[in-house]
Design an enzyme around this catalytic site. Sequence first.
Site, PDB file in Angstrom:
ATOM      1  N   GLY A   1       0.918  -1.113   0.036  1.00 32.35           N
ATOM      2  CA  GLY A   1      -0.130  -0.092   0.125  1.00 32.35           C
ATOM      3  C   GLY A   1       0.951   1.433  -0.060  1.00 32.35           C
ATOM      4  O   GLY A   1       2.004   1.345   0.908  1.00 32.35           O
TER       5      GLY A   1
ATOM      6  N   ASP B   1       2.575  -0.091  11.799  1.00 35.29           N
ATOM      7  CA  ASP B   1       2.428  -1.344  12.453  1.00 35.29           C
ATOM      8  C   ASP B   1       3.988  -2.162  12.185  1.00 35.29           C
ATOM      9  O   ASP B   1       3.825  -3.306  12.296  1.00 35.29           O
ATOM     10  CB  ASP B   1       1.345  -2.229  11.988  1.00 35.29           C
ATOM     11  CG  ASP B   1       1.239  -2.512  10.367  1.00 35.29           C
ATOM     12  OD1 ASP B   1       2.222  -1.797   9.678  1.00 35.29           O
ATOM     13  OD2 ASP B   1       0.511  -3.109   9.856  1.00 35.29           O
TER      14      ASP B   1
ATOM     15  N   ASP C   1      -0.183   2.351   8.474  1.00 32.83           N
ATOM     16  CA  ASP C   1      -0.816   1.889   9.760  1.00 32.83           C
ATOM     17  C   ASP C   1       0.066   2.075  10.906  1.00 32.83           C
ATOM     18  O   ASP C   1      -0.106   1.485  12.118  1.00 32.83           O
ATOM     19  CB  ASP C   1      -0.956   0.152   9.486  1.00 32.83           C
ATOM     20  CG  ASP C   1      -1.973   0.010   8.284  1.00 32.83           C
ATOM     21  OD1 ASP C   1      -2.671   1.126   8.086  1.00 32.83           O
ATOM     22  OD2 ASP C   1      -1.992  -1.089   7.811  1.00 32.83           O
TER      23      ASP C   1
ATOM     24  N   THR D   1       4.188   2.835   5.732  1.00 28.36           N
ATOM     25  CA  THR D   1       2.815   2.575   5.566  1.00 28.36           C
ATOM     26  C   THR D   1       2.038   3.402   6.745  1.00 28.36           C
ATOM     27  O   THR D   1       2.583   3.663   7.751  1.00 28.36           O
ATOM     28  CB  THR D   1       2.622   1.088   6.308  1.00 28.36           C
ATOM     29  OG1 THR D   1       1.215   0.676   6.678  1.00 28.36           O
ATOM     30  CG2 THR D   1       3.806   0.561   7.600  1.00 28.36           C
TER      31      THR D   1
ATOM     32  N   ASP E   1       5.345  -4.627   6.469  1.00 24.42           N
ATOM     33  CA  ASP E   1       5.716  -5.771   6.632  1.00 24.42           C
ATOM     34  C   ASP E   1       5.658  -6.675   5.593  1.00 24.42           C
ATOM     35  O   ASP E   1       6.855  -7.606   5.385  1.00 24.42           O
ATOM     36  CB  ASP E   1       5.217  -6.522   8.079  1.00 24.42           C
ATOM     37  CG  ASP E   1       3.610  -6.454   7.835  1.00 24.42           C
ATOM     38  OD1 ASP E   1       3.189  -6.018   6.752  1.00 24.42           O
ATOM     39  OD2 ASP E   1       2.989  -6.828   8.948  1.00 24.42           O
TER      40      ASP E   1
ATOM     41  N   ARG F   1      -6.318  -2.686   9.207  1.00 18.59           N
ATOM     42  CA  ARG F   1      -6.871  -3.838   9.486  1.00 18.59           C
ATOM     43  C   ARG F   1      -6.620  -4.796  10.666  1.00 18.59           C
ATOM     44  O   ARG F   1      -7.367  -5.311  11.287  1.00 18.59           O
ATOM     45  CB  ARG F   1      -6.433  -4.643   8.344  1.00 18.59           C
ATOM     46  CG  ARG F   1      -7.612  -5.441   7.677  1.00 18.59           C
ATOM     47  CD  ARG F   1      -7.272  -5.865   6.290  1.00 18.59           C
ATOM     48  NE  ARG F   1      -7.479  -5.167   5.177  1.00 18.59           N
ATOM     49  CZ  ARG F   1      -7.032  -5.308   3.840  1.00 18.59           C
ATOM     50  NH1 ARG F   1      -6.023  -6.302   3.787  1.00 18.59           N
ATOM     51  NH2 ARG F   1      -7.202  -4.586   3.087  1.00 18.59           N
TER      52      ARG F   1
ATOM     53  N   ARG G   1       1.274  -5.060  -5.016  1.00 16.74           N
ATOM     54  CA  ARG G   1       1.360  -6.314  -4.121  1.00 16.74           C
ATOM     55  C   ARG G   1       1.647  -7.360  -5.269  1.00 16.74           C
ATOM     56  O   ARG G   1       0.991  -7.301  -6.180  1.00 16.74           O
ATOM     57  CB  ARG G   1      -0.011  -6.611  -3.199  1.00 16.74           C
ATOM     58  CG  ARG G   1      -0.072  -5.567  -2.296  1.00 16.74           C
ATOM     59  CD  ARG G   1      -1.205  -5.802  -1.210  1.00 16.74           C
ATOM     60  NE  ARG G   1      -0.934  -4.856  -0.124  1.00 16.74           N
ATOM     61  CZ  ARG G   1      -2.103  -3.959  -0.048  1.00 16.74           C
ATOM     62  NH1 ARG G   1      -3.027  -3.829  -0.894  1.00 16.74           N
ATOM     63  NH2 ARG G   1      -1.674  -2.935   0.947  1.00 16.74           N
TER      64      ARG G   1
HETATM   65  O1  F6P Z   1      -1.441  -1.344   5.034  1.00 16.43           O
HETATM   66  C1  F6P Z   1      -1.998  -0.118   4.675  1.00 16.43           C
HETATM   67  C2  F6P Z   1      -3.494  -0.213   4.299  1.00 16.43           C
HETATM   68  O2  F6P Z   1      -3.948   1.066   3.911  1.00 16.43           O
HETATM   69  C3  F6P Z   1      -4.349  -0.816   5.498  1.00 16.43           C
HETATM   70  O3  F6P Z   1      -4.703   0.160   6.526  1.00 16.43           O
HETATM   71  C4  F6P Z   1      -5.664  -1.217   4.876  1.00 16.43           C
HETATM   72  O4  F6P Z   1      -6.186  -2.202   5.485  1.00 16.43           O
HETATM   73  C5  F6P Z   1      -5.094  -1.700   3.476  1.00 16.43           C
HETATM   74  O5  F6P Z   1      -3.735  -1.036   3.238  1.00 16.43           O
HETATM   75  C6  F6P Z   1      -6.017  -1.506   2.204  1.00 16.43           C
HETATM   76  O6  F6P Z   1      -5.537  -1.952   1.173  1.00 16.43           O
HETATM   77  P1  F6P Z   1      -5.870  -1.976  -0.324  1.00 16.43           P
HETATM   78  O7  F6P Z   1      -5.459  -0.459  -0.828  1.00 16.43           O
HETATM   79  O8  F6P Z   1      -5.268  -3.098  -1.059  1.00 16.43           O
HETATM   80  O9  F6P Z   1      -7.314  -1.958  -0.292  1.00 16.43           O
END
Ligand code: F6P
Length: 320
Positions: free
Chosen positions: A11, A129, A127, A125, A103, A171, A72
């Site tokens: 992300g 995390d 998050d 990120t 991660d 998440r 990804r």
């Molecule tokens: O890891 C970053 C993040 O923004 C999370 O907070 C979220 O759950 C996820 O990516 C959303 O991913 P995507 O852009 O694939 O919907």
Amino acid sequence: MKKIAILTSGGDAPGMNAAVRAVVRTAINRGLEVYGVIRGYNGLIRDELIPMTLRSVSDIIHRGGTVLYTARSPEFCTEAGMQKAVETCHRHGIEGVVVCGGDGSFRGAQDLTRHGIPCIGIPCTIDNDIACCEATIGYDTAANTIVDMVDKLRDTSQSHDRCSVVEVMGRHAGWLALTAGMAVGATSILVPEIPYHFDKDIVDRMRNTSTTGKHHFIVMVAEGVGHVNELAERIEEATGVETRATVLGHVQRGGSPSARDRVLASQMGSYAVNLLMEGKSNRVVATQSGQLVDFDINEALAMKKSLNMNKYQVAKEISI
Ligand code: F6P
């Protein structure tokens, strides 16, 4: 070391561009050649690389997203995909890769290092995390974006004596919900790390607050807790306060990075190049007590990050 590559993966996060800029400029300044890999590990698999110059990273420090694009890459997790990525590195004489991501991206960096290509991770990120790191690139900007948007929601909630249930990203991690929730004075903050009790943690708090004369409320919910529409209905039913749910969504990942994220990204980018030039590999750049440090990726991935409970308790105590 003569040639390195940089990629952004997973992300996106505001500040990734500032990190790319720092890596490219530091490396060139130290006499290295730098390739930008397009769309994360997919770019290594498909040999989508562009030579970077000092000017290819001009005018990006203030831009959200990533000029290198991101992805990804399930293919990179296969042995065939990994082999193609390694061949690309060998074909171009790439001796080290800087990976900007979270991660999942660091797991890729760990694998690539095992296959003989030294990697250094920069934690990007929203998050926050990454356990070894106090603050990841993008987290500060995203928290500020949430605060901006919830301030607007608060205006309309106040005018209508309503409750706003706001879902923010995260998440598995409640950092954004906690920090932004505290910054907007949310009545309740729900995070995946801490189970909540509907009556005690939401309804009673709203009731107690309304007896002191406040009639609009914000309930901040991390994505991992989920079900905000149902939650809003239950709150309205239980309290009689008109309630609306708002999912902030991907807007939280965009926008111009904050000064803090730009500075952090610039420092981490420079540090990452230094590590590669010192012959280090399989490391993650991090901050601890405000200082730049680095950790072995295996060690970093095994660490668990727990939420700042003091912050959580203080937010709870004063949002009354
Ligand atoms: O890891 C970053 C993040 O923004 C999370 O907070 C979220 O759950 C996820 O990516 C959303 O991913 P995507 O852009 O694939 O919907």
